[in-house]
Design a protein around this motif. Structure first.
Motif, short mmCIF file in Angstrom:
data_model
loop_
_atom_site.label_atom_id
_atom_site.label_comp_id
_atom_site.label_asym_id
_atom_site.label_seq_id
_atom_site.Cartn_x
_atom_site.Cartn_y
_atom_site.Cartn_z
N ILE A 1 102.42 123.06 42.06
CA ILE A 1 101.21 123.58 42.68
C ILE A 1 100.62 122.47 43.54
O ILE A 1 100.28 121.40 43.04
CB ILE A 1 100.17 124.06 41.63
CG1 ILE A 1 100.79 125.11 40.71
CG2 ILE A 1 98.93 124.59 42.33
CD1 ILE A 1 101.20 126.39 41.42
N GLU B 1 97.86 120.95 46.24
CA GLU B 1 96.50 120.99 46.77
C GLU B 1 96.32 119.80 47.69
O GLU B 1 96.61 118.67 47.30
CB GLU B 1 95.46 120.97 45.65
CG GLU B 1 95.40 122.24 44.84
CD GLU B 1 94.23 122.22 43.86
OE1 GLU B 1 94.10 121.21 43.13
OE2 GLU B 1 93.46 123.18 43.83
N GLN B 2 95.84 120.08 48.90
CA GLN B 2 95.69 119.01 49.88
C GLN B 2 94.30 119.00 50.47
O GLN B 2 93.72 120.04 50.75
CB GLN B 2 96.73 119.16 50.99
CG GLN B 2 96.82 117.97 51.92
CD GLN B 2 97.96 118.10 52.91
OE1 GLN B 2 98.37 119.21 53.25
NE2 GLN B 2 98.51 116.97 53.34
N ASN B 3 93.76 117.78 50.64
CA ASN B 3 92.50 117.60 51.36
C ASN B 3 92.69 116.47 52.36
O ASN B 3 93.82 116.04 52.62
CB ASN B 3 91.34 117.32 50.40
CG ASN B 3 91.61 116.13 49.49
OD1 ASN B 3 92.18 115.12 49.93
ND2 ASN B 3 91.20 116.22 48.24
N ASP C 1 93.50 128.02 44.46
CA ASP C 1 93.68 127.77 45.90
C ASP C 1 94.94 126.97 46.21
O ASP C 1 95.21 126.68 47.37
CB ASP C 1 92.46 127.02 46.45
CG ASP C 1 91.17 127.81 46.27
OD1 ASP C 1 91.24 129.05 46.35
OD2 ASP C 1 90.12 127.19 46.04
N GLY C 2 95.70 126.60 45.19
CA GLY C 2 96.87 125.77 45.43
C GLY C 2 98.05 126.55 45.98
O GLY C 2 98.19 127.76 45.74
N GLU C 3 98.89 125.85 46.73
CA GLU C 3 100.12 126.46 47.26
C GLU C 3 101.24 126.29 46.25
O GLU C 3 101.47 125.19 45.74
CB GLU C 3 100.51 125.77 48.58
CG GLU C 3 101.85 126.26 49.13
CD GLU C 3 102.30 125.48 50.35
OE1 GLU C 3 103.46 125.67 50.78
OE2 GLU C 3 101.50 124.68 50.87
N ARG D 1 99.87 115.69 37.19
CA ARG D 1 99.54 115.75 38.61
C ARG D 1 99.94 114.43 39.27
O ARG D 1 99.55 113.35 38.82
CB ARG D 1 98.04 115.99 38.82
CG ARG D 1 97.56 117.36 38.39
CD ARG D 1 96.08 117.54 38.68
NE ARG D 1 95.59 118.82 38.19
CZ ARG D 1 95.67 119.95 38.87
NH1 ARG D 1 96.19 119.95 40.09
NH2 ARG D 1 95.21 121.08 38.35
N HIS E 1 99.61 112.19 42.64
CA HIS E 1 98.68 112.04 43.76
C HIS E 1 99.32 111.17 44.85
O HIS E 1 99.77 110.05 44.59
CB HIS E 1 97.39 111.40 43.28
CG HIS E 1 96.63 112.24 42.30
ND1 HIS E 1 95.46 112.89 42.63
CD2 HIS E 1 96.87 112.53 40.99
CE1 HIS E 1 95.01 113.55 41.57
NE2 HIS E 1 95.85 113.34 40.56
N THR F 1 97.89 116.48 46.05
CA THR F 1 98.22 116.45 44.63
C THR F 1 99.27 117.52 44.36
O THR F 1 99.16 118.65 44.85
CB THR F 1 96.99 116.70 43.74
OG1 THR F 1 96.47 118.01 44.00
CG2 THR F 1 95.92 115.67 44.00
N ASP G 1 94.80 126.79 39.11
CA ASP G 1 94.63 126.38 40.51
C ASP G 1 94.70 127.62 41.39
O ASP G 1 95.77 128.07 41.78
CB ASP G 1 95.72 125.38 40.91
CG ASP G 1 95.58 124.06 40.19
OD1 ASP G 1 94.66 123.32 40.53
OD2 ASP G 1 96.40 123.78 39.29
#
Length: 287
Positions: A243, A245-247, A226-228, A261, A263, A252, A224
């Protein structure tokens, strides 16, 4: 009525009663109930489920169930209890096991192993709509409910909570905030102009402890980029790495130690990633 007539009447009634008993006895035998397993759910230590190439293995650790294959993870105990209900199942039909293909048991669609006892699930009987199941070289008919408790995917059994009950966070390290518990919660953040009370911080931490995902997926193994990265220290000294990941639709969280993961809806995701969202929501409500 003469005594001789009474005697004939008694003999006739006796013969009728005996004939009736002999007539209904076979049907009574057909209604005999068979317990298909001798195992006790409380004593079970291992469960293995095979369905169309998917193998799931569970083991009991104390009072909790853990998934061992295909991933290591915490299991929803209520769902395991439902699976083990088959151990108390009974059947009114014990069938010959000479022609397994007739029952769809030559190549079972699902196989369940509970400790050393194996259950193979076959077709549904056309008249009773019960399911053929083979165990100990015997074939029974039971409710299809028992097969329905078995998972299709490994994630169907996993606990949807992000943390177990004994995983108590004492420190959070996110990109824009560092929260650590000593005598009380201390915050180091870019939001220097804002302040949160201990009650608000406790509320935010509790949100993490009680966070329950809407669904789970297994990690694909891809990095990942681009994940924080989020680090959470637990009271027992363990460190959990997430890790994020947000949209627009969801957040997630990948637990790297589990490869799972979690969600969450975007509304919950915003609160988890930003404790100051409490102030923002209050400001919007005030307007």
């Amino acid at each position: 009525m003469h005594s001789h007539s009474w005697l004939n009447l008694i003999m006739f009634a006796t013969i009728v009663a005996l004939a009736t008993f002999l007539y209904i006895k076979p049907s009574l035998q057909e209604e005999e109930s068979y317990k298909i397993s001798s195992l006790s759910a409380e004593a079970v230590q291992h469960i293995r489920i095979a369905r169309q190439g998917t193998l799931i293995e569970l083991s009991r650790s104390g009072n909790r169930w853990q998934m061992r294959k295909p991933v290591q993870g915490r299991v929803n105990g209520v769902k395991v209890e439902r699976i083990l209900e088959i151990l108390s199942a009974t059947s009114q039909h014990l069938l010959p096991s000479t022609n397994l293909s007739h029952y769809g048991l030559a190549s079972p669609v699902i196989e369940l192993q509970v400790d050393q006892e194996s259950f193979s699930f076959g077709d549904l009987a056309p008249i009773t709509n019960e399911q053929y199941v083979a165990i100990r070289q015997q074939v029974f008919l039971i409710s299809p409910h028992y097969a329905a408790t078995l998972p299709v995917l490994p994630t169907d059994l996993l606990d949807s909570r992000l943390f177990a009950e004994d995983e108590i966070p004492v420190e959070f390290v996110l990109t824009h905030i560092h929260l650590k518990h000593g005598e009380h919660w201390q915050v180091n953040s870019h939001h220097q102009e804002q302040a949160l009370s201990q009650d608000e911080l406790n509320q935010w931490v509790q949100g993490w402890q009680l966070a329950q995902a809407t669904y789970l997926t297994l990690d694909s193994g891809k990095a990942d980029m681009d994940g924080e990265e989020i680090s959470i220290m637990l009271r027992d000294g363990r460190k959990i790495k997430l890790i994020a990941e947000q949209n627009e639709s969801e957040l997630t969280l990948l637990r790297e130690d589990e490869g799972i993961r979690y969600h969450f809806p975007s509304s919950i995701g915003k609160r988890l990633l930003d404790p100051f969202s409490i102030n923002k929501e209050q400001a919007v409500f005030a307007e």
